[in-house]
Design an enzyme around this catalytic site. Sequence first.
Site, PDB file in Angstrom:
ATOM      1  CG  HIS B 129      -4.374  -7.658  -8.691  1.00 16.81           C
ATOM      2  ND1 HIS B 129      -5.995  -6.255  -9.582  1.00 16.81           N
ATOM      3  CD2 HIS B 129      -4.683  -8.662  -8.657  1.00 16.81           C
ATOM      4  CE1 HIS B 129      -6.800  -7.960  -9.722  1.00 16.81           C
ATOM      5  NE2 HIS B 129      -5.978  -8.853  -9.177  1.00 16.81           N
ATOM      6  CG  ASP B 206      -5.217  -2.503  -4.800  1.00 16.14           C
ATOM      7  OD1 ASP B 206      -5.499  -3.404  -3.689  1.00 16.14           O
ATOM      8  OD2 ASP B 206      -4.335  -3.400  -5.630  1.00 16.14           O
ATOM      9  CD  GLN B 209      -4.155 -10.049  -1.593  1.00 14.99           C
ATOM     10  OE1 GLN B 209      -5.190 -10.656  -0.083  1.00 14.99           O
ATOM     11  NE2 GLN B 209      -4.755 -10.301  -2.544  1.00 14.99           N
ATOM     12  CE  LYS B 232      -8.994  -9.730  -3.627  1.00 20.14           C
ATOM     13  NZ  LYS B 232      -8.234 -11.128  -4.559  1.00 20.14           N
ATOM     14  CB  CYS B 372      -4.546 -10.463 -11.749  1.00 24.88           C
ATOM     15  SG  CYS B 372      -6.226 -11.167 -12.010  1.00 24.88           S
TER      16      CYS B 372
HETATM   17  C1  LIG Z   1      -3.295  -6.722  -4.804  1.00 24.37           C
HETATM   18  C2  LIG Z   1      -5.222  -6.560  -5.264  1.00 24.37           C
HETATM   19  N1  LIG Z   1      -6.365  -5.124  -5.703  1.00 24.37           N
HETATM   20  C3  LIG Z   1      -7.071  -5.671  -6.650  1.00 24.37           C
HETATM   21  C4  LIG Z   1      -7.793  -7.207  -6.676  1.00 24.37           C
HETATM   22  C5  LIG Z   1      -9.359  -7.094  -7.308  1.00 24.37           C
HETATM   23  O1  LIG Z   1      -9.948  -7.177  -6.440  1.00 24.37           O
HETATM   24  P1  LIG Z   1     -11.355  -7.437  -6.855  1.00 24.37           P
HETATM   25  O2  LIG Z   1     -11.613  -8.410  -7.906  1.00 24.37           O
HETATM   26  O3  LIG Z   1     -12.224  -8.063  -5.697  1.00 24.37           O
HETATM   27  O4  LIG Z   1     -12.279  -6.045  -6.822  1.00 24.37           O
HETATM   28  C6  LIG Z   1      -7.393  -7.880  -5.856  1.00 24.37           C
HETATM   29  C7  LIG Z   1      -7.643  -8.890  -5.781  1.00 24.37           C
HETATM   30  O5  LIG Z   1      -8.259 -10.112  -7.138  1.00 24.37           O
HETATM   31  C8  LIG Z   1      -5.917  -7.933  -5.523  1.00 24.37           C
HETATM   32  O6  LIG Z   1      -4.882  -8.822  -4.380  1.00 24.37           O
END
Ligand SMILES: Cc1ncc(COP(=O)(O)O)c(C=O)c1O
Lengths: 417, 417, 146, 146
Positions: B129, B206, B209, B232, B372
């Site tokens: 991401h 990270d 998920q 999430k 993203c």
């Molecule tokens: C794998 C992963 N990393 C990072 C993020 C970023 O999360 P957030 O937008 O809550 O900072 C997301 C979700 O958009 C994600 O699915």
Amino acid sequence: MPTLLGTSVRADFPFFQSHPDAVYLDTGATSQRPSAVIDAEADFVRTSYAAVHRGSSLATGEATWAFENARERVAEFVGAGEREIVWAQNATDALNMIALGMADASAGLGGDRFALREGDEIVVTEAEHHANLIPWQRLAAKTGARLRCTPVDERGLWSLDGLRAVVGDRTRVIAFAHVSNVTGQIAPVADVVEIARGVGALTVLDACQSAPHMPVDLAGLGVDFAAFSAHKMLGPNGIGALFGRAELLDELPPARTGGSMITTVTMERAEFLPAPQRFEAGTQAVSQTVGFAAATAYLGALGMDRVAAHEHEIGAALVEAVEATPGVRLIGPAAGEYRAGLASFIVDGVHAHDVGQFLDDRGITVRTGHHCAQPLHRALGTTSSTRASAGVYSSLDDVAALRAALGEVRGFFGADR
Amino acid sequence: MPTLLGTSVRADFPFFQSHPDAVYLDTGATSQRPSAVIDAEADFVRTSYAAVHRGSSLATGEATWAFENARERVAEFVGAGEREIVWAQNATDALNMIALGMADASAGLGGDRFALREGDEIVVTEAEHHANLIPWQRLAAKTGARLRCTPVDERGLWSLDGLRAVVGDRTRVIAFAHVSNVTGQIAPVADVVEIARGVGALTVLDACQSAPHMPVDLAGLGVDFAAFSAHKMLGPNGIGALFGRAELLDELPPARTGGSMITTVTMERAEFLPAPQRFEAGTQAVSQTVGFAAATAYLGALGMDRVAAHEHEIGAALVEAVEATPGVRLIGPAAGEYRAGLASFIVDGVHAHDVGQFLDDRGITVRTGHHCAQPLHRALGTTSSTRASAGVYSSLDDVAALRAALGEVRGFFGADR
Amino acid sequence: MSDGLEAMYQELILDHAKTPEGKGDPHAHPFTHHELNPSCGDEITLGITVEDGRISGLAWAGDGCSISMSSASIMSELLTGAERDEALERIGEFREMMRSRGKVEPTEALGDAAAFQNTAKYMMRVKCAMLAWVALEADLKASLAA
Amino acid sequence: MSDGLEAMYQELILDHAKTPEGKGDPHAHPFTHHELNPSCGDEITLGITVEDGRISGLAWAGDGCSISMSSASIMSELLTGAERDEALERIGEFREMMRSRGKVEPTEALGDAAAFQNTAKYMMRVKCAMLAWVALEADLKASLAA
Ligand SMILES: Cc1ncc(COP(=O)(O)O)c(C=O)c1O
Ligand SMILES: Cc1ncc(COP(=O)(O)O)c(C=O)c1O
């Protein structure tokens, strides 16, 4: 229409429903929220919640609309264009965005006009909140710039003459609070902007204690950047705003990077969207922006002139109560002088923590400590003080309760003997 | 006890009260929130709201207790010590805290063990991401370190062999997603940690998920840092968490500075509190932390094993629906393979945006775009895909609705001719 | 099928998306502009030639959803050969319609572009429909400055 | 006046705050530690001498609220001359009581320090009461390591 709000608006605040006798004189730290704000946020969550700026669904569209509409409302409230308002976690985060962005610029990551070099100068006042001081210290440490400071006098006040004495050709930034959270001093913003423009410096206004309490027109004031927090202006926690003049925001490098703020990303590099999105990495505090907008709508409906007049009266009464109590020393402008709706003071022979405890026992919530302004307190020869601060729901009854309690503090702790 | 949750828990979610027919398959972007979460937060605001960690009043004490109790609950949920959880705006913010802290360390602002030098290497996967990619690009640009990447194959999957090929003596950081938000690939964390330890590199997980969808024990996994977002995992917007092993967090420089994170401040310099406070500058998202804790309590009561089993079943059904539809290509592990409860796919001849619009018209919310993860999509030879992702409230009926609609998409857009 | 979807993906729009007008090499023209919709990856590069204040040539290359591609196609049909001021006026009218969430009626001069009125109700798709028009506007402004 | 306040600010506590025991030059002792409560600025520097596993000398300098100052004073009275292990045990008992939000009863060995049981109900004041004890703990650990 009578000037005073106070009792007449208390019914709008659930906190005062569950604590009818509460004397809440700590709005300077954080405010209570009206039902209109709590409900706006909860309703949004219950019915319209979806991801913003991502995907194509109608729900996403609705949520995105609510999010961008909130931005417009908040922008309007402070006299900014909607592209000039960036959501932040709080004012601290907003101030850090500027300082960290300038550090990135100085490291060659874009936005050259913001790059500082060895010998450049950043000017702050000795009265600043740590949030408008430490980020500049760190920026100076990273770039070799010098942090200069205009000192306060024995009441905790800084002056334009003092400022002029430290501003010079190398000054690149002047960062200062619109209203001091300790002294209640109100900065002569127009004069500071003129001084800054004279040397080509950027102005950064900490509007934490002004935006909630008086009409603020950022475009009219002419500052380059500003920061404020929703939780001090009847809004939710977890949301604040960075204001920046449009052409500046589009060039300042975003220190925080991630999703939703980019155009093209390869494994090697990323290109960023224009402002405000370039600063809004990751999933934003969407429901809180809705609550923030509801707070500005609530304040707007009261009328900021009326809010200011109300708090001026309460503030004057607070100052009078403090000055009338033997052995209690007022910080900041004296009674009758131009100042914001709060009063900080030092009780002779009783530590602020003990003062706070005594008042708390009487159901009076105030703030004790250094109020995130250690240098100011050091200059005043103390480590801590007690602060009573007003909000729209504050009344003269609150002041009377404080006055009565204050008269007994020294006796209780034996400091009058 | 039946494995499947779905319909049986929908009644807990106000969103499904107001939208009883909604087919919400976008939990991977953001989840709906149960009443327990919405109410916990609103009740806190209505009754116990006060500033945290500041002042001496009983109200402040109560609010501070709620805030620190929330930290303990969230820490417990992911198998961390309470001092190892730092509140962040979202996971993106948490990941930036690490990368920006390392940049500060590299600039000589403390925490030398985190300093990167010219030629040091940071390793990420091509599937990351943007939130776990761009902060590392910026860190590399500031320090002269090199960002290396382990590539994905034609299904979007990376491998341990590929990783081993790019990890070497100069590797200082390996940053990777526990579960890919696009492919659903589940990383072999223990193996990655072993590889990292072999070369003395730090691991950054990270967990966006994974934390919402399976039991996660960060201490057991042995990673050094991790990040996840409340929104999430049935919790509020505007709050996320950074995990860091205690001895690391106490040394990492805080990139964001201001109030409530310091011990002593002079005009020249500031000294910082130990973790977690050193990273929590300014007024925190207090009510959101209460909501976050309520979300973990809700998930905990369901049981994360059961949540994982439920979502595994829904995920398998999603994969099957996608694979059964002519002209639709699945991304990620094939049906039957180990993967998370989501399915991303590409519809031949129909742009993802149009697919999303068609499904939205049927009341089905999915996510369309690059999610993203532009580099991953580029590697797959496309700019965008459509993703259906499950949550505790997802049911086989949702999957059936998707399956039916998916069968008609190409016909509607004339892509089957 | 709801009316909304049928109204959005009218035959006209789907036809233009399948066999678009104006596709060609934008770089054959002196003024070119690249525009991207970062949320979905739609992109277009649009080139024009301006002679005597008139768009005498136009070509675009791009990739994206049926809304962005058909909008580029319909715009090409409508504005190739148009006076510069006239084109800027059409762009203004189109933007106003698209930003109105479906409330502003298309002007007659917008011709087939009126078909996007229903798209305006879907906030997330407004950018798709606007993509080509924003690119053309940038080209026209560049030609004015030249 | 509520019972809570009277219970917190007992005569004993206020007396110790006014005329504290153990004040002196901490740096006259080999082991010193500085401890700060950043939320209110309370601070203490506490020095000790350890001979034959016993705190043979103790002196502190500090500035703060009546809770932190009286706590330092009562602790000085209680633990000057104590065995190191005994002192560590008292510190542990005191911490347990202070962290219990008023629920854990003081042990008898805590003597006058029992007066802080009511302070434990006020989360924001727990740090004040603990300040001197944390400093002493650090000194004792340093003396063990030496
Ligand atoms: C794998 C992963 N990393 C990072 C993020 C970023 O999360 P957030 O937008 O809550 O900072 C997301 C979700 O958009 C994600 O699915
Ligand atoms: C003048 C001033 N500046 C900055 C801040 C920091 O605001 P926040 O904690 O919301 O970031 C405050 C409030 O604490 C303040 O009063």
